[in-house]
Design a protein around this motif. Structure first.
Motif, PDB file in Angstrom:
ATOM      1  N   ALA A 101      26.684  28.413  -9.589  1.00 27.56           N
ATOM      2  CA  ALA A 101      27.692  28.127  -8.559  1.00 27.56           C
ATOM      3  C   ALA A 101      28.340  26.766  -8.782  1.00 27.56           C
ATOM      4  O   ALA A 101      29.508  26.554  -8.460  1.00 27.56           O
ATOM      5  N   GLY A 102      27.564  25.812  -9.320  1.00 21.76           N
ATOM      6  CA  GLY A 102      28.084  24.452  -9.488  1.00 21.76           C
ATOM      7  C   GLY A 102      28.275  23.806  -8.130  1.00 21.76           C
ATOM      8  O   GLY A 102      27.461  23.988  -7.222  1.00 21.76           O
ATOM      9  N   HIS A 103      29.393  23.106  -7.955  1.00 17.30           N
ATOM     10  CA  HIS A 103      29.648  22.389  -6.713  1.00 17.30           C
ATOM     11  C   HIS A 103      29.991  23.348  -5.571  1.00 17.30           C
ATOM     12  O   HIS A 103      30.847  24.207  -5.712  1.00 17.30           O
ATOM     13  N   PHE A 104      29.297  23.227  -4.449  1.00 18.29           N
ATOM     14  CA  PHE A 104      29.740  23.929  -3.233  1.00 18.29           C
ATOM     15  C   PHE A 104      29.398  23.081  -2.014  1.00 18.29           C
ATOM     16  O   PHE A 104      28.426  22.320  -2.002  1.00 18.29           O
ATOM     17  N   ASP A 105      30.265  23.165  -1.011  1.00 21.60           N
ATOM     18  CA  ASP A 105      30.143  22.328   0.194  1.00 21.60           C
ATOM     19  C   ASP A 105      29.501  23.067   1.348  1.00 21.60           C
ATOM     20  O   ASP A 105      29.002  22.445   2.302  1.00 21.60           O
ATOM     21  N   ILE A 106      29.619  24.404   1.307  1.00 21.29           N
ATOM     22  CA  ILE A 106      29.209  25.246   2.440  1.00 21.29           C
ATOM     23  C   ILE A 106      28.298  26.339   1.894  1.00 21.29           C
ATOM     24  O   ILE A 106      28.627  26.960   0.880  1.00 21.29           O
ATOM     25  N   LEU A 107      27.175  26.554   2.565  1.00 17.55           N
ATOM     26  CA  LEU A 107      26.318  27.702   2.222  1.00 17.55           C
ATOM     27  C   LEU A 107      26.231  28.621   3.429  1.00 17.55           C
ATOM     28  O   LEU A 107      25.907  28.169   4.533  1.00 17.55           O
ATOM     29  N   VAL A 108      26.512  29.902   3.224  1.00 18.81           N
ATOM     30  CA  VAL A 108      26.276  30.908   4.268  1.00 18.81           C
ATOM     31  C   VAL A 108      25.123  31.792   3.787  1.00 18.81           C
ATOM     32  O   VAL A 108      25.266  32.586   2.860  1.00 18.81           O
ATOM     33  N   ASN A 109      23.972  31.606   4.430  1.00 19.22           N
ATOM     34  CA  ASN A 109      22.747  32.325   4.075  1.00 19.22           C
ATOM     35  C   ASN A 109      22.758  33.671   4.786  1.00 19.22           C
ATOM     36  O   ASN A 109      22.162  33.845   5.840  1.00 19.22           O
ATOM     37  N   ASN A 110      23.464  34.638   4.184  1.00 23.05           N
ATOM     38  CA  ASN A 110      23.705  35.919   4.867  1.00 23.05           C
ATOM     39  C   ASN A 110      22.864  37.079   4.326  1.00 23.05           C
ATOM     40  O   ASN A 110      22.617  38.041   5.061  1.00 23.05           O
TER      41      ASN A 110
END
Ligand SMILES: NC(=O)c1ccc[n+]([C@@H]2O[C@H](COP(=O)([O-])OP(=O)(O)OC[C@H]3O[C@@H](n4cnc5c(N)ncnc54)[C@H](OP(=O)(O)O)[C@@H]3O)[C@@H](O)[C@H]2O)c1
Length: 257
Positions: free
Chosen positions: A79-88
């Motif tokens: 994924a590399g850089h991410f600001d938001i995680l949605v654990n769905n």
């Protein structure tokens, strides 16, 4: 309204091959975010990736099995850089408690609770150095009340609520908010068998103060709120998007007698 804008942000949404995961992803993309989306089978993300690219957003499909620690680490790396995680990503087993097997229990708890924790851990390790992050764990009305035939599921969702508070306390000092979005009843692959029972649907509507099951657009505002700077001072909370079923439960039970 600028605080709801997700332009320049990247959101990783787990379990985006169908159902609520696609609803959350689409809403975040509409608010301006680029996406990383996951499934255990890359091909099941093809059509959705095409839809999101047609909106002018970047989208990266990644394989993920949240029951496998190596897969979680590989997904975070890819994924590399991410600001938001949605654990769905999640699953369910519907059986009377006396029929639940050891494997049923492990499947539900490992997917819904252990998977949520270790995905959040991977996200936080990336977010802490930048001092910014939004983690949204998907709970359920069963995060706050029980339901016969859903014992392990309810335990996993109650656990997600508790985990959310604990991680919010842990990572708040690093600029990371952790909240739980808890949907009520939304028709998807996971529960479609219940909607085939017309009598049950009528009973459900009767119990919901707003008198209808959820529709996908009902979730869009909540996910964008929790993913954006509009919720900058909100952490450790469980936001129920359930038509009021949890507030109306006692009234409906009494009325039924
Ligand atoms: N529908 C509702 O009314 C409702 C209400 C409250 C909460 N929820 C929760 O919201 C989430 C989405 O629900 P849904 O109704 O959209 O379910 P769904 O249609 O069954 O979709 C579940 C998603 O989770 C992924 N998934 C399942 N097991 C996985 C694993 N081991 N590793 C990685 N991904 C996995 C699936 O991806 P692949 O099969 O493609 O790998 C799929 O994309 C679930 O956590 C569910 O418990 C749903």
């Amino acid at each position: 309204m600028a605080s709801f804008d997700l332009t320049g942000k990247t959101a990783l949404v787990t379990g985006a091959s169908r159902g609520l995961g696609q609803t959350f992803s689409r809403a975040l993309a509409q608010a301006g975010a680029d996406l990383v989306v996951t499934s255990r089978t890359l091909a099941s993300l093809d059509a959705f990736c095409a839809e999101i690219r047609a909106m002018g957003r970047r989208i990266t499909p990644v394989v993920l099995d949240v029951r496998d620690h190596a897969s979680i680490r590989a997904c975070s790396e890819a994924a590399g850089h991410f600001d938001i995680l949605v654990n769905n990503a999640g699953c369910n087993v519907r059986k009377p408690a006396v029929d639940i097997t050891w494997d049923d229990y492990n499947l539900v708890l490992e997917t819904n609770l252990r998977g949520t924790f270790f995905m959040a851990q991977e996200a936080a390790r990336r977010m802490i150095p930048r001092g910014y992050g939004r983690i949204i764990n998907i709970g359920s009305v069963t995060s706050v009340f029980g339901y016969a035939g859903l014992g392990p599921y309810c335990a996993s969702r109650g656990g997600v609520k508790q985990l959310t508070m604990s991680l919010a306390d842990d990572w708040g000092p690093h600029g990371i908010t952790v909240n739980c979005l808890a949907p009520g009843w939304f028709r998807t692959e996971q529960n479609k068998v219940m909607y085939e029972d017309a009598e049950w649907v009528e009973y459900l509507k009767e119990r919901i103060p707003l008198k209808r099951p959820g529709q996908m657009p009902d979730l869009e505002g909540a996910i964008v709120f929790l993913a954006s700077d509009a919720s900058a001072y909100v952490t450790g909370q469980t936001l129920l998007v359930d038509g009021g079923i949890t507030t109306g439960a006692m009234r409906a039970m009494v009325a039924k007698k």
